[in-house]
Design an enzyme around this catalytic site. Structure first.
Site, mmCIF file in Angstrom:
data_model
loop_
_atom_site.group_PDB
_atom_site.id
_atom_site.type_symbol
_atom_site.label_atom_id
_atom_site.label_comp_id
_atom_site.label_asym_id
_atom_site.label_seq_id
_atom_site.Cartn_x
_atom_site.Cartn_y
_atom_site.Cartn_z
ATOM 1 N N CYS A 22 0.829 -1.220 0.000
ATOM 2 C CA CYS A 22 0.000 0.000 0.000
ATOM 3 C C CYS A 22 0.861 1.268 0.000
ATOM 4 C CB CYS A 22 -0.952 0.005 1.192
ATOM 5 S SG CYS A 22 -2.150 -1.332 1.127
ATOM 6 N N ASP A 32 -14.861 11.711 -4.253
ATOM 7 C CA ASP A 32 -15.117 10.765 -5.347
ATOM 8 C C ASP A 32 -14.224 11.045 -6.558
ATOM 9 O OD1 ASP A 32 -16.397 8.566 -6.518
ATOM 10 O OD2 ASP A 32 -17.917 9.841 -7.468
#
Length: 150
Positions: free
Chosen positions: A48, A94
């Site tokens: 990650c 978003d």
């Protein structure tokens, strides 16, 4: 009717409900702390910490704790809650790179824990005090974070 006040029988305690709404958003990020060396970041965050980042399709569930209005029968109009979530969650997050597009994450690691705190703080800008009960984020089907403002 006799014995009622605004549709609630006199002497009856207000009815409290927990009202939830779910939205989904997609965002990318890189788990990396500027307070750690590159080696420490790689050891702690593993894949990650990829310099090119990675993405998630997050599912966020916002829960309010509120009294049911005896006239409307609602704790909150869901159209209003949808609008608040649009402004507090969808517009800023978003299809964004959290680390590069959201100023909050330029100095804070964009873990799901911190995303939940960010959403909580943003939601509080639009809701009356004491209304927001919980923000729950599903980063994956198996990884979930709940935050209750503590």
């Amino acid at each position: 009717m006799a014995g009622e006040l605004r549709g609630v029988p006199v002497g009856r305690a207000p009815r409290i409900v927990y009202l939830s709404r779910i939205e989904s958003f997609s965002a990318s990020h890189r788990l990396h702390s500027n307070q750690l060396s590159d080696e420490e970041n790689l050891r702690i965050f593993g894949k990650c910490n990829n310099p090119n980042g990675h993405g998630h399709n997050y599912k966020v569930e916002v829960t309010l704790r509120k009294e049911v209005d005896p006239v409307t029968g609602m704790a909150m109009n869901l159209v209003d809650l949808k609008s608040v979530m649009q402004r507090a969650i969808m517009e800023p997050l978003d299809h964004k790179n959290l680390d590069k597009d959201v100023p909050y994450f330029q100095s804070i690691v964009s873990t799901t824990e911190n995303v939940a705190i960010y959403i909580w703080d943003n939601m509080m800008n639009f809701l009356p005090d004491g209304t927001l009960y919980e923000v729950k984020i599903h980063e994956t089907d198996k990884n979930i974070v709940c935050y209750r403002g503590e």
